[in-house]
Design an enzyme around this catalytic site. Structure first.
Site, PDB file in Angstrom:
ATOM      1  CB  CYS A 122      -2.721   0.783 -12.613  1.00 26.96           C
ATOM      2  SG  CYS A 122      -1.518   1.399 -11.424  1.00 26.96           S
ATOM      3  CG  HIS A 264      -3.861  -3.304 -11.640  1.00 31.25           C
ATOM      4  ND1 HIS A 264      -2.533  -3.284 -11.973  1.00 31.25           N
ATOM      5  CD2 HIS A 264      -4.032  -2.332 -10.699  1.00 31.25           C
ATOM      6  CE1 HIS A 264      -1.923  -2.341 -11.287  1.00 31.25           C
ATOM      7  NE2 HIS A 264      -2.814  -1.750 -10.502  1.00 31.25           N
ATOM      8  CG  ASN A 294       0.148  -1.356  -8.421  1.00 31.78           C
ATOM      9  OD1 ASN A 294       0.414  -1.495  -9.616  1.00 31.78           O
ATOM     10  ND2 ASN A 294      -0.834  -0.607  -7.979  1.00 31.78           N
TER      11      ASN A 294
END
Ligand code: COA
Length: 343
Positions: A122, A264, A294
């Site tokens: 990520c 993020h 996500n």
């Protein structure tokens, strides 16, 4: 000793963000649809993660096709039809071998340029940005298409309620060009870091050389993504907080002077804890997690594109990009937001 660069300072010309695009596959999965097949509830997912829905790929699509769509939009936004290199952040490549980026570049009409994948889970997009800035600083390329694309729906255990609600598929991309450090859009120094002692907190156990080389066949769930959510949550807040402080320091800014935090999008409670730790008003944190979940390496560029399109991110804002993911890996950078259109 001569020539050692000062930590955090980008030697040579600056990399200037001059194009932006995002793309989501059309199929939406709502919380209600998940409730029909997992032991969960819309209320649990919304209050524990902030997510209402996510987009997922359908048969015939892949990370590469998401990357092509986002890349084309970023090129259009930059009013360019060519670049000197393509860097693709992903941990869901189309195939284990070869990298996905060369085919993405070819499908964008860019065959011939250097094109390669970056894997930092990520945190991948910020690592890919740093790599793109490095290609510009070394004179390897005058402009670089940097894409973050992931299709985590392909890695999720259909019976795991702890990961199923969280992830979605998507892609975002930017174009970087050679420019001056004081221009709007110029990336500041990067703060990047990892802690491989904690690599087991987020993993897909099977499919790599460790499992294949052992000669022991993978277990039935070993090809699925697994994470230790609570510990990941704690480290995400800790690492992004520290990394934002370092990146802001390198830019000569103060945390209080951050207009927009583009972090993020892992969990809305992580975003709240991060802004609280930074003592920033929560409304300065950009967010689209309710609509997309996500999206891993796509998270930060998709957030930027959505925020420009809805008007919450505007020219002149001082922006910090920060990300965190498996590895563990984290990274941050800064820029004064330029005048540009997302598409
Ligand atoms: N629906 C209903 N209940 C659920 C559930 C779901 N989808 N998932 C977990 N639960 C239950 C647990 O079984 C547990 O029940 P128990 O108290 O009876 O044991 C309870 O909810 C609390 O679980 P816990 O794991 O402590 O929840 P949490 O508040 O930590 O939230 C995450 C779980 C995964 C949402 C959270 O830890 C998180 O977001 N972590 C970071 C994940 C992430 O960002 N990963 C990517 C990194 S980039």
């Amino acid at each position: 000793m001569t020539g050692a660069p000062t930590a955090g300072r980008t030697p040579g010309p600056a990399a200037v963000l001059c194009g932006l695009g995002g793309w989501l596959p059309p199929k939406v999965v709502t919380n209600e649809e998940l409730v029909a097949r997992l032991d969960t509830s819309d209320e649990w997912i919304r209050t524990r993660t902030g997510i209402r829905q996510r987009h997922v790929i359908e048969p015939g699509m892949s990370t590469g096709s998401l990357a092509v769509e986002a890349g084309a939009r970023a090129l259009k936004s930059a009013q360019q039809d060519s670049v000197g290199a393509v860097v693709l952040a992903t941990t869901t490549p189309d195939r284990p071998c070869p990298a996905t980026a060369p085919e993405v570049a070819a499908r964008l009409g860019l065959a011939g340029v250097p094109a390669f994948d970056i894997g930092a889970v990520c945190a991948g997009f910020v690592y890919a940005l740093a790599t793109g800035a490095g290609l510009i600083a070394t004179g390897t390329a005058d402009d670089v298409l940097v894409i973050g694309a992931d299709a985590y729906s392909t890695l999720l255990d259909p019976e795991d309620r702890t990961t199923g609600p969280i992830f979605g598929d998507g892609a975002g991309a930017v174009v970087l060009r050679r420019g001056e450090p004081d221009e709007p859009g110029a990336l500041g120094g990067f703060d990047l870091g990892t802690d491989g002692h904690l690599s087991d907190l987020i993993e897909v156990p099977a499919g790599g050389s460790r499992q294949r080389g052992s000669g022991v066949p993978a277990g039935p769930r070993d090809h699925y993504f697994a994470m230790q959510g609570k510990q990941v949550f704690r480290h995400a807040v800790l690492r992004m907080t520290g990394s934002v402080h370092k990146a802001v320091g390198r830019a000569g800014w103060t945390v209080a002077g951050i207009d927009r935090l583009a972090a993020h999008q892992a969990n809305s409670r992580i975003l709240d804890a991060l802004t609280d730790q930074l003592e920033l008003p929560r409304e300065r944190a950009l967010s689209n997690i309710d609509r997309v979940g996500n999206t891993a390496a796509a998270s930060v560029p998709l957030l930027l594109a959505d925020s420009v399109n809805e008007g919450s991110l505007r020219a002149g804002h001082s922006v910090v990009l920060t990300s965190f993911g498996g590895g563990l890996a984290w990274g941050s950078t800064t820029l004064r937001w330029p005048q540009l259109d997302a598409v």
